[in-house]
Design a protein around this motif. Sequence first.
Motif, PDB file in Angstrom:
ATOM      1  N   LEU A  30       1.083  -1.251   0.376  1.00  0.00           N
ATOM      2  CA  LEU A  30      -0.193   0.457  -0.397  1.00  0.00           C
ATOM      3  C   LEU A  30       0.516   1.512   0.186  1.00  0.00           C
ATOM      4  O   LEU A  30       1.546   1.378   0.392  1.00  0.00           O
ATOM      5  CB  LEU A  30      -0.550  -0.165   1.384  1.00  0.00           C
ATOM      6  CG  LEU A  30      -1.153   1.470   1.497  1.00  0.00           C
ATOM      7  CD1 LEU A  30      -2.236   1.210   0.432  1.00  0.00           C
ATOM      8  CD2 LEU A  30      -2.268   1.064   2.800  1.00  0.00           C
ATOM      9  N   TRP A  31       0.958   1.858  -1.224  1.00  0.00           N
ATOM     10  CA  TRP A  31       1.343   3.275  -1.070  1.00  0.00           C
ATOM     11  C   TRP A  31       0.889   4.553  -0.393  1.00  0.00           C
ATOM     12  O   TRP A  31      -0.007   4.498  -0.461  1.00  0.00           O
ATOM     13  CB  TRP A  31       1.903   3.186  -2.822  1.00  0.00           C
ATOM     14  CG  TRP A  31       2.674   2.552  -3.746  1.00  0.00           C
ATOM     15  CD1 TRP A  31       2.305   1.023  -3.671  1.00  0.00           C
ATOM     16  CD2 TRP A  31       4.377   1.846  -3.037  1.00  0.00           C
ATOM     17  NE1 TRP A  31       3.258   0.899  -4.619  1.00  0.00           N
ATOM     18  CE2 TRP A  31       4.435   0.774  -3.911  1.00  0.00           C
ATOM     19  CE3 TRP A  31       5.083   2.589  -2.554  1.00  0.00           C
ATOM     20  CZ2 TRP A  31       5.689   0.167  -4.101  1.00  0.00           C
ATOM     21  CZ3 TRP A  31       6.704   2.040  -2.750  1.00  0.00           C
ATOM     22  CH2 TRP A  31       6.914   0.555  -2.939  1.00  0.00           C
ATOM     23  N   ILE A  32       1.694   5.176   0.376  1.00  0.00           N
ATOM     24  CA  ILE A  32       1.551   6.500   0.978  1.00  0.00           C
ATOM     25  C   ILE A  32       1.331   7.910   0.469  1.00  0.00           C
ATOM     26  O   ILE A  32       3.200   7.312  -0.197  1.00  0.00           O
ATOM     27  CB  ILE A  32       1.905   5.660   2.024  1.00  0.00           C
ATOM     28  CG1 ILE A  32       1.578   4.974   3.013  1.00  0.00           C
ATOM     29  CG2 ILE A  32       1.690   7.329   2.886  1.00  0.00           C
ATOM     30  CD1 ILE A  32       0.157   4.454   2.908  1.00  0.00           C
ATOM     31  N   ASN A  33       1.091   8.346  -0.159  1.00  0.00           N
ATOM     32  CA  ASN A  33       1.411   9.953  -0.389  1.00  0.00           C
ATOM     33  C   ASN A  33       1.410  10.540   0.615  1.00  0.00           C
ATOM     34  O   ASN A  33       0.256  10.886   1.458  1.00  0.00           O
ATOM     35  CB  ASN A  33       0.527  10.082  -1.965  1.00  0.00           C
ATOM     36  CG  ASN A  33       0.736  11.495  -2.599  1.00  0.00           C
ATOM     37  OD1 ASN A  33       1.577  12.331  -1.944  1.00  0.00           O
ATOM     38  ND2 ASN A  33       0.157  11.748  -3.410  1.00  0.00           N
ATOM     39  N   ARG A  34       2.134  10.958   1.242  1.00  0.00           N
ATOM     40  CA  ARG A  34       2.172  12.042   2.362  1.00  0.00           C
ATOM     41  C   ARG A  34       2.204  13.372   1.526  1.00  0.00           C
ATOM     42  O   ARG A  34       1.602  14.063   2.732  1.00  0.00           O
ATOM     43  CB  ARG A  34       4.056  12.759   2.654  1.00  0.00           C
ATOM     44  CG  ARG A  34       4.658  10.611   3.612  1.00  0.00           C
ATOM     45  CD  ARG A  34       3.852  10.828   4.968  1.00  0.00           C
ATOM     46  NE  ARG A  34       4.333   9.582   5.502  1.00  0.00           N
ATOM     47  CZ  ARG A  34       3.280   8.821   5.675  1.00  0.00           C
ATOM     48  NH1 ARG A  34       2.102   8.407   5.532  1.00  0.00           N
ATOM     49  NH2 ARG A  34       4.597   7.911   6.648  1.00  0.00           N
ATOM     50  N   LEU A  35       2.382  14.043   0.652  1.00  0.00           N
ATOM     51  CA  LEU A  35       1.579  15.076   0.109  1.00  0.00           C
ATOM     52  C   LEU A  35       0.703  15.117   0.094  1.00  0.00           C
ATOM     53  O   LEU A  35      -0.808  16.463   0.114  1.00  0.00           O
ATOM     54  CB  LEU A  35       1.963  15.610  -1.031  1.00  0.00           C
ATOM     55  CG  LEU A  35       3.453  15.290  -1.506  1.00  0.00           C
ATOM     56  CD1 LEU A  35       4.546  15.709  -2.822  1.00  0.00           C
ATOM     57  CD2 LEU A  35       4.597  16.521  -1.026  1.00  0.00           C
ATOM     58  N   LEU A  36      -0.401  14.040  -0.136  1.00  0.00           N
ATOM     59  CA  LEU A  36      -2.070  14.407   0.294  1.00  0.00           C
ATOM     60  C   LEU A  36      -2.418  14.217   1.775  1.00  0.00           C
ATOM     61  O   LEU A  36      -3.933  13.887   1.932  1.00  0.00           O
ATOM     62  CB  LEU A  36      -2.863  13.098  -0.604  1.00  0.00           C
ATOM     63  CG  LEU A  36      -2.387  13.249  -2.046  1.00  0.00           C
ATOM     64  CD1 LEU A  36      -2.897  12.119  -2.472  1.00  0.00           C
ATOM     65  CD2 LEU A  36      -3.161  14.857  -2.307  1.00  0.00           C
ATOM     66  N   GLY A  37      -1.717  13.765   2.754  1.00  0.00           N
ATOM     67  CA  GLY A  37      -1.691  13.565   4.346  1.00  0.00           C
ATOM     68  C   GLY A  37      -2.010  12.919   4.731  1.00  0.00           C
ATOM     69  O   GLY A  37      -2.932  12.735   5.784  1.00  0.00           O
ATOM     70  N   GLU A  38      -1.441  11.745   3.389  1.00  0.00           N
ATOM     71  CA  GLU A  38      -1.997  10.261   3.691  1.00  0.00           C
ATOM     72  C   GLU A  38      -1.603   9.585   4.934  1.00  0.00           C
ATOM     73  O   GLU A  38      -0.361  10.011   5.399  1.00  0.00           O
ATOM     74  CB  GLU A  38      -1.663   8.813   2.779  1.00  0.00           C
ATOM     75  CG  GLU A  38      -3.113  10.113   1.605  1.00  0.00           C
ATOM     76  CD  GLU A  38      -3.031   8.792   0.306  1.00  0.00           C
ATOM     77  OE1 GLU A  38      -3.886   8.611  -0.411  1.00  0.00           O
ATOM     78  OE2 GLU A  38      -1.796   8.037   0.720  1.00  0.00           O
ATOM     79  N   PRO A  39      -1.589   8.585   5.975  1.00  0.00           N
ATOM     80  CA  PRO A  39      -0.915   8.408   7.316  1.00  0.00           C
ATOM     81  C   PRO A  39      -0.167   7.197   7.249  1.00  0.00           C
ATOM     82  O   PRO A  39      -0.282   6.353   6.356  1.00  0.00           O
ATOM     83  CB  PRO A  39      -2.278   8.286   7.921  1.00  0.00           C
ATOM     84  CG  PRO A  39      -3.289   7.692   7.061  1.00  0.00           C
ATOM     85  CD  PRO A  39      -2.973   8.618   6.038  1.00  0.00           C
ATOM     86  N   SER A  40       0.496   6.924   8.114  1.00  0.00           N
ATOM     87  CA  SER A  40       1.268   5.986   8.078  1.00  0.00           C
ATOM     88  C   SER A  40       0.385   4.563   8.182  1.00  0.00           C
ATOM     89  O   SER A  40      -0.427   4.769   8.955  1.00  0.00           O
ATOM     90  CB  SER A  40       2.374   5.500   9.260  1.00  0.00           C
ATOM     91  OG  SER A  40       3.117   4.502   9.446  1.00  0.00           O
TER      92      SER A  40
END
Length: 363
Positions: A30-40
């Motif tokens: 599951l790839w996380i996009n921190r720039l969209l504010g997606e959490p750990s």
Amino acid sequence: MALLFCGMLLLLGGSDATSIADMDYGGVPLWINRLLGEPSVLSLQGRIDPGWFRANNPQACPKQCDCPIHWPTSVYCDHKGLEHIPDELPDRTEYLFLQGNNISSLPSSVLANITGLRWLILDNNQLQSDKLEQASLQNQTKLHYLFANQNHLTSVPSALPDGLRQLRLAHNNITSIGKGALQNLHNLTLLLLQGNRLQTIAQGDLKGLVSLNLLDLSGNRFSTVPRHLPPSVQQLYLSNNSLSGLDEDSFDGFLNLKYLRLSHCGLQSRGIHLHAFNHTSLVELDLSYNKLTTIPRVPTSLQYLYLEANEIQEFNVTSFCREVGLLSYSRMKILRLDGNKMSYNQLPPDWVYCLRVLQSIYV
């Protein structure tokens, strides 16, 4: 600068990019996009004292869960020994982590006050199909990711929200999909059903999945390649099924099939039609750990072929090139033949003219 900023966000999140990508949510990261504010996606257990959150976070949070300040729309209720989903979940909740509990039901009332839910992760629970109320998810119009791997489901949940993009149901007890259960999921790109008990797929089961890219049906009970699969699929995984053979039209209808996995299927050379893999769109083909005695014919456009751990005794150049010329050659980059009944010395002298762009060969 953007890459540097993204890296900083990863560090602030308490984990690096590698650990995020390696998380196992049904076998596909599951790839996380921190720039969209997606959490750990990593559990907060043992990383930060929950008491610190409660002392410094003015927003309401269920007593069984953790609500980090830096991800205000996330609620972590994972690995808490819960038998029920906590009541009074904050209406701000967009990311709800419930994996690693003993939850067996999903009543409609528990998510009634949440309208912006985006992720719902229910992996490693005790979910049962007859205890999932249809209305519980039907009204979650913003839900994009639903994970219920490693539960006790016997069928694919029905009345799923139309906006769903990923549905991960690996390692359950699913025996049927159900006509119409997935027909409105026009945005679904990933469907994981490996490790279940499927034997067939009926004509209307996957109707409507016009955007499906990855379909994993590995580890089920198929004896033949299932029909009625969405033509949009680019990655098809059928490993660990007991396939009797492959017909000329086993993979007809796929417009852009690129990655095909057929390892551990008990396939024999005499059961594979000469033109079974006649698809110029194929990039990677995995036929490892079968019972092949010859190399099957593959398109010249194929770049990765895995044939390790078979019973292959000879190398046929015509399996890769029907003719060799200035523009007639194989685009193969990696070829694995190790673990067979042949050696490098058995390769014919003219193989290099056919496989002229090969980067690695294992014999």
